[in-house]
Design a protein around this motif. Structure first.
Motif, PDB file in Angstrom:
ATOM      1  N   ASN A   1     -96.445 -52.514  23.665  1.00  0.00           N
ATOM      2  CA  ASN A   1     -97.439 -53.334  22.974  1.00  0.00           C
ATOM      3  C   ASN A   1     -97.528 -54.717  23.604  1.00  0.00           C
ATOM      4  N   LEU A   2     -98.756 -55.185  23.819  1.00  0.00           N
ATOM      5  CA  LEU A   2     -99.049 -56.568  24.183  1.00  0.00           C
ATOM      6  C   LEU A   2     -99.875 -57.154  23.053  1.00  0.00           C
ATOM      7  N   ASN A   3     -99.531 -58.357  22.595  1.00  0.00           N
ATOM      8  CA  ASN A   3    -100.247 -58.890  21.451  1.00  0.00           C
ATOM      9  C   ASN A   3    -100.457 -60.391  21.547  1.00  0.00           C
ATOM     10  N   HIS A   4    -101.497 -60.847  20.862  1.00  0.00           N
ATOM     11  CA  HIS A   4    -101.802 -62.277  20.734  1.00  0.00           C
ATOM     12  C   HIS A   4    -102.164 -62.549  19.282  1.00  0.00           C
ATOM     13  N   HIS A   5    -101.639 -63.648  18.744  1.00  0.00           N
ATOM     14  CA  HIS A   5    -101.910 -64.002  17.356  1.00  0.00           C
ATOM     15  C   HIS A   5    -102.348 -65.467  17.282  1.00  0.00           C
TER      16      HIS A   5
ATOM     17  N   LEU B   1    -106.817 -64.515  13.944  1.00  0.00           N
ATOM     18  CA  LEU B   1    -107.272 -63.525  14.922  1.00  0.00           C
ATOM     19  C   LEU B   1    -106.048 -62.872  15.556  1.00  0.00           C
ATOM     20  N   THR B   2    -105.993 -61.553  15.466  1.00  0.00           N
ATOM     21  CA  THR B   2    -104.885 -60.793  16.043  1.00  0.00           C
ATOM     22  C   THR B   2    -105.434 -59.747  16.997  1.00  0.00           C
ATOM     23  N   THR B   3    -104.885 -59.703  18.211  1.00  0.00           N
ATOM     24  CA  THR B   3    -105.312 -58.727  19.216  1.00  0.00           C
ATOM     25  C   THR B   3    -104.096 -57.956  19.708  1.00  0.00           C
ATOM     26  N   ASP B   4    -104.209 -56.632  19.728  1.00  0.00           N
ATOM     27  CA  ASP B   4    -103.118 -55.766  20.187  1.00  0.00           C
ATOM     28  C   ASP B   4    -103.637 -54.764  21.199  1.00  0.00           C
ATOM     29  N   PHE B   5    -102.911 -54.642  22.307  1.00  0.00           N
ATOM     30  CA  PHE B   5    -103.138 -53.545  23.249  1.00  0.00           C
ATOM     31  C   PHE B   5    -101.906 -52.660  23.203  1.00  0.00           C
ATOM     32  N   ASP B   6    -102.102 -51.383  22.889  1.00  0.00           N
ATOM     33  CA  ASP B   6    -100.995 -50.455  22.695  1.00  0.00           C
ATOM     34  C   ASP B   6    -101.100 -49.263  23.634  1.00  0.00           C
TER      35      ASP B   6
ATOM     36  N   ILE C   1    -101.784 -42.176  24.555  1.00  0.00           N
ATOM     37  CA  ILE C   1    -102.727 -42.889  23.696  1.00  0.00           C
ATOM     38  C   ILE C   1    -102.836 -44.341  24.159  1.00  0.00           C
ATOM     39  N   PHE C   2    -104.081 -44.789  24.392  1.00  0.00           N
ATOM     40  CA  PHE C   2    -104.348 -46.184  24.712  1.00  0.00           C
ATOM     41  C   PHE C   2    -105.253 -46.750  23.616  1.00  0.00           C
ATOM     42  N   THR C   3    -104.876 -47.882  23.045  1.00  0.00           N
ATOM     43  CA  THR C   3    -105.712 -48.490  22.006  1.00  0.00           C
ATOM     44  C   THR C   3    -105.809 -49.995  22.220  1.00  0.00           C
ATOM     45  N   LEU C   4    -106.962 -50.528  21.881  1.00  0.00           N
ATOM     46  CA  LEU C   4    -107.190 -51.975  21.872  1.00  0.00           C
ATOM     47  C   LEU C   4    -107.773 -52.323  20.513  1.00  0.00           C
TER      48      LEU C   4
END
Length: 441
Positions: free
Chosen positions: A368-372, A381-386, A426-429
């Motif tokens: 997981n890569l994330n920004h909060h 604003l929360t962004t997650d790349f999984d 599985i790739f999710t944004l």
């Protein structure tokens, strides 16, 4: 085919009463007004070990489901009221016990000086979820995440390792907010490999909002793992041993380094040993009766790992990276006997012998890569790349052998062997944005 359908119908009809092993009560104040949100704890008499927690509903009712025979007492708490401890009582096989009404008396104390001490209650009832806090409590020692889940309010784990939330199956289980994509048996084995000392809390969301995925509409259980919040470099090593019919072992290692800007953490744990389970089921389906017994043993070695880093760029922005995974190799067997008899005479007609063997290997990885972003006006604003990688193989061998009542003379036999490899990438944004429109001036 008709015979198979009859068996399935019988299972559906007669496994439901297992949920009837219940203890219930209604919690009120001295004016008989229900105390919604009151916490009832079912504890063993011999050592006060927590067995199950329940939260009072809008009518003040609490229910403990699937309780095993034993000696118990009930502790009841509610803010602003004195704690209540029931007398010890015996609970027997097949019993349903109703305590009717438990009345709590309001507490009042004249204070000359007040000292405020902050602590987390065992259960927190919030607007959107119920939180079962197990960190730093006696419940976090000597057990697994699955055993903690069995104690959580509204949660039942049945004999087939199905997780049921307030009577509904198909529950989504998450670890630190990320869905675990496994079968029921694989998920149960994974939760058994997580030590309870690594769990901070369990969040129970019985009515998920639209922000969650559609598959979580039956309910969501989010297991939050611990993060060391102390500054500097910290570490811990733990080992555990439990014995029932068989011995079970676990060890874990945790290392963490935290500064004002950075937090780097890693954990590793393992779990190995054998487990036994017995299951008995009697069904009546005219013109037959079915008396089934199943004895199983399974065991193996499981590994879990987690590592990550958080960076607090400023008061509003933070970034993080995290990887975790688990590997397990579980082998088991079941000895099944099903005595098929005439419904009217009770004479045994035949015996179905189905002794199953299986091996299940799972290797799962998650990143997981994330920004909060969050400011003082309520904007968030929360962004997650999984990325998720799930790889599993299950080999099963099951003979179905029908014999005469002597259990030796064969009538017919069918043998099933399966190899079911599964690989999922599985790739999710995902981005979530929230804004507070009504703020106090």
């Amino acid at each position: 085919m008709k015979f198979i359908l009859i068996i399935l119908a019988g299972i559906t009809l007669l496994t439901k009463p297992v949920m009837g092993q219940t203890i219930q009560a209604k919690i009120t104040d001295n004016n008989n007004e229900p105390l919604t949100g009151a916490i009832a704890e079912l504890r063993l008499t011999k050592d006060s070990t927590l067995n199950k927690v329940a939260v009072a509903d809008a009518t003040g009712k609490v229910i403990f489901d699937q309780i095993k025979p034993g000696s118990y007492f009930i502790k009841t708490t509610f803010l602003g009221f004195n704690n209540y401890f029931s007398p010890a009582f015996e609970f027997t096989e097949g019993e349903n016990k109703d305590f009717r009404t438990i009345k709590l008396s309001s507490s009042s104390t004249n204070l000359k000086q007040a000292t405020i001490t902050a602590f987390k209650p065992l259960v927190e009832v919030k607007a959107d979820k119920t939180v079962f806090n197990v960190e730093n409590s006696i419940n976090s020692t000597g057990s697994t995440a699955l055993e903690l889940l069995q104690k959580a309010p509204g949660v039942v784990v049945d004999n087939n390792d199905n997780i049921i939330l307030k009577g509904r199956g198909g529950v989504m289980v998450q670890i630190d907010g990320r869905e675990i994509r496994m079968t029921e048996s694989e998920l149960a084995d994974y939760l058994r490999s997580i030590q309870s000392t690594d769990v901070e809390s369990i969040e129970i969301i019985s009515n998920p909002s639209s922000k969650y995925d559609a598959q979580g509409t039956a309910g969501i259980i989010n297991i939050k793992l611990k993060k060391n919040k102390n500054y500097g470099t910290n570490g811990s090593i733990t080992a555990g041993y439990a014995v029932g019919t068989y011995s079970k072992y676990n060890t874990s290692l945790s290392v963490n380094n935290r500064t004002k800007k950075f937090n780097i953490y890693s954990t590793y744990s393992n779990n190995w040993g054998d487990r036994k389970n017995e299951f008995y089921l009697y069904r009546e389906q005219n013109p037959f009766t079915f008396n089934q017994s199943s004895k199983s043993k399974r065991g193996g070695l499981s590994h879990n790992y987690k590592a990550g880093a958080d960076y607090q760029m400023n008061a509003k922005n933070s970034f993080g990276i995290m990887i975790n995974g688990n590997y397990s190799d579980i082998t088991g067997h079941q000895r099944n006997r099903n005595y098929i008899s005439n419904f009217y005479s009770g004479v045994t007609d035949s015996i179905l012998i189905s002794n199953q063997r299986y091996n299940s290997i799972n290797n799962n990885f998650y990143a997981n890569l994330n920004h909060h972003y969050k400011d003082t006006t309520g904007t968030e604003l929360t962004t997650d790349f999984d990325y998720g990688y799930y790889n599993g193989t299950r080999n099963t061998y099951q003979p179905n052998e029908y014999t005469l009542p002597d259990g030796i003379t064969p009538l017919s036999a069918t043998y099933y062997k399966s190899n079911t490899p599964t690989t999922i990438n599985i790739f999710t944004l995902k981005t979530d944005y929230s804004q507070s429109f009504l703020r106090a001036s």
